[in-house]
Design a protein around this motif. Sequence first.
Motif, mmCIF file in Angstrom:
data_model
loop_
_atom_site.group_PDB
_atom_site.id
_atom_site.type_symbol
_atom_site.label_atom_id
_atom_site.label_comp_id
_atom_site.label_asym_id
_atom_site.label_seq_id
_atom_site.Cartn_x
_atom_site.Cartn_y
_atom_site.Cartn_z
ATOM 1 N N GLY A 171 0.773 -1.240 0.000
ATOM 2 C CA GLY A 171 0.000 0.000 0.000
ATOM 3 C C GLY A 171 0.798 1.280 0.000
ATOM 4 O O GLY A 171 0.223 2.362 0.096
ATOM 5 N N LYS A 172 2.124 1.209 -0.146
ATOM 6 C CA LYS A 172 2.940 2.421 -0.165
ATOM 7 C C LYS A 172 3.021 2.976 -1.587
ATOM 8 O O LYS A 172 3.108 2.222 -2.552
ATOM 9 N N HIS A 173 3.013 4.303 -1.694
ATOM 10 C CA HIS A 173 3.172 4.969 -2.985
ATOM 11 C C HIS A 173 4.608 5.479 -3.105
ATOM 12 O O HIS A 173 5.067 6.259 -2.271
ATOM 13 N N ILE A 174 5.303 5.039 -4.151
ATOM 14 C CA ILE A 174 6.685 5.436 -4.387
ATOM 15 C C ILE A 174 6.713 6.351 -5.600
ATOM 16 O O ILE A 174 6.214 5.996 -6.673
ATOM 17 N N TYR A 175 7.313 7.534 -5.436
ATOM 18 C CA TYR A 175 7.433 8.503 -6.524
ATOM 19 C C TYR A 175 8.866 8.451 -7.053
ATOM 20 O O TYR A 175 9.776 9.018 -6.457
ATOM 21 N N LEU A 176 9.048 7.750 -8.153
ATOM 22 C CA LEU A 176 10.373 7.592 -8.741
ATOM 23 C C LEU A 176 10.588 8.640 -9.826
ATOM 24 O O LEU A 176 9.738 8.798 -10.710
ATOM 25 N N PRO A 177 11.705 9.359 -9.816
ATOM 26 C CA PRO A 177 11.991 10.284 -10.917
ATOM 27 C C PRO A 177 12.010 9.544 -12.253
ATOM 28 O O PRO A 177 12.521 8.416 -12.336
ATOM 29 N N ASN A 178 11.441 10.155 -13.278
ATOM 30 C CA ASN A 178 11.375 9.497 -14.578
ATOM 31 C C ASN A 178 12.752 9.138 -15.112
ATOM 32 O O ASN A 178 12.922 8.122 -15.795
ATOM 33 N N SER A 179 13.743 9.977 -14.817
ATOM 34 C CA SER A 179 15.095 9.693 -15.298
ATOM 35 C C SER A 179 15.633 8.397 -14.692
ATOM 36 O O SER A 179 16.352 7.645 -15.356
ATOM 37 N N VAL A 180 15.288 8.109 -13.439
ATOM 38 C CA VAL A 180 15.713 6.866 -12.796
ATOM 39 C C VAL A 180 15.047 5.676 -13.461
ATOM 40 O O VAL A 180 15.683 4.651 -13.748
ATOM 41 N N VAL A 181 13.748 5.793 -13.713
ATOM 42 C CA VAL A 181 13.000 4.702 -14.355
ATOM 43 C C VAL A 181 13.557 4.430 -15.748
ATOM 44 O O VAL A 181 13.631 3.278 -16.195
ATOM 45 N N LEU A 182 13.958 5.499 -16.451
ATOM 46 C CA LEU A 182 14.473 5.342 -17.812
ATOM 47 C C LEU A 182 15.867 4.726 -17.825
ATOM 48 O O LEU A 182 16.181 3.896 -18.686
ATOM 49 N N LYS A 183 16.716 5.104 -16.861
ATOM 50 C CA LYS A 183 18.113 4.667 -16.874
ATOM 51 C C LYS A 183 18.308 3.296 -16.242
ATOM 52 O O LYS A 183 19.167 2.525 -16.662
ATOM 53 N N GLU A 184 17.529 2.982 -15.205
ATOM 54 C CA GLU A 184 17.727 1.737 -14.468
ATOM 55 C C GLU A 184 17.049 0.565 -15.189
ATOM 56 O O GLU A 184 16.052 0.745 -15.893
ATOM 57 N N PRO A 185 17.590 -0.661 -15.015
ATOM 58 C CA PRO A 185 16.910 -1.848 -15.561
ATOM 59 C C PRO A 185 15.509 -1.983 -14.962
ATOM 60 O O PRO A 185 15.337 -1.878 -13.746
ATOM 61 N N LEU A 186 14.523 -2.191 -15.822
ATOM 62 C CA LEU A 186 13.131 -2.297 -15.384
ATOM 63 C C LEU A 186 12.596 -3.678 -15.746
ATOM 64 O O LEU A 186 12.696 -4.105 -16.905
ATOM 65 N N THR A 187 12.029 -4.370 -14.774
ATOM 66 C CA THR A 187 11.420 -5.681 -15.008
ATOM 67 C C THR A 187 9.905 -5.529 -15.010
ATOM 68 O O THR A 187 9.335 -5.023 -14.046
ATOM 69 N N ASN A 188 9.267 -5.929 -16.108
ATOM 70 C CA ASN A 188 7.810 -5.885 -16.220
ATOM 71 C C ASN A 188 7.286 -7.319 -16.105
ATOM 72 O O ASN A 188 7.532 -8.146 -16.989
ATOM 73 N N PHE A 189 6.553 -7.591 -15.020
ATOM 74 C CA PHE A 189 6.089 -8.952 -14.756
ATOM 75 C C PHE A 189 4.800 -9.295 -15.500
ATOM 76 O O PHE A 189 4.433 -10.465 -15.583
ATOM 77 N N THR A 190 4.107 -8.290 -16.015
ATOM 78 C CA THR A 190 2.780 -8.523 -16.591
ATOM 79 C C THR A 190 2.698 -8.209 -18.077
ATOM 80 O O THR A 190 1.626 -8.362 -18.674
#
Length: 275
Positions: free
Chosen positions: A154-173
């Motif tokens: 139930g926690k909301h995490i606000y990630l900077p878009n630059s972090v999401v773009l640069k870091e490896p992202l795993t999409n489970f769905t």
Amino acid sequence: MLHDMQRVLATYWKQFLYLTPKLAIALVIILLALTFANRVSKLLGARVRNHSDDLLLADFLIQLSKWVFVLAGFLLALQIIGFSGVVTGMLSAVGLSAFIVGFAFKDIAENFLAGVILAFNRPFQIHDTVEVKGLQGHVEALNLRTTIIKTFDGKHIYLPNSVVLKEPLTNFTRDGSIRQDFLLSVDYGQDSGPEKVIALILQQVERTQGVQTQEPRTPYILQEKATGTTIDLRVYFWTLSEDYRRVVMELKSNLMQQTRTTLQQAGYALPNAAQ
């Protein structure tokens, strides 16, 4: 000295009186721009969402259009006040992107541009389950500066878009299906063999609701280690990934427990707990 101070104050007062009407008009224009931007974004949002299958891109474009109207009102207000030179300099630099970089902070411009790339590249959709920098949860929204992820607790995490773009992202769905596995240690005894154990486990897995049994996503078992009459088996199965927490994680937990129960009822010993 007192006379000079009075003269300076009088000059400032005259300038203030001269600018007051312009300031009032500029303030009204900014308020009108905000009101107009909110109403247009709501009307545009309703239409775009009804005719678009990509809610992530639609929401991002709606936010972008809103801030374009606000920016236009702000520039018009600057012109009315008399800062036309500032406005001309801003717009004549290298376009709107150069204005953003020059006017705002570097990280704001970087996150904005990263948000544009994410919106059009679409590595995830709204409600997809993703993992970034060890943080896992559902994608709630993509804003001009941040990506909002809601964790399973139930926690909301606000990630900077630059972090999401640069870091490896795993999409489970993203694929719609996902493979899971767990380890079982089974003592099959002297009068039996691993083949019977594997067949029994496969029967239990295949009849469990939620497990996919059609090719190429059928359950299978691999032997990892054998010591005497004890064998370590890795059980693999596929399931739908739309609701990762309930459909995937809870299914895996239930399947592990049901498989252990089935083996124990069949008379097999389980030296170690399922992993």
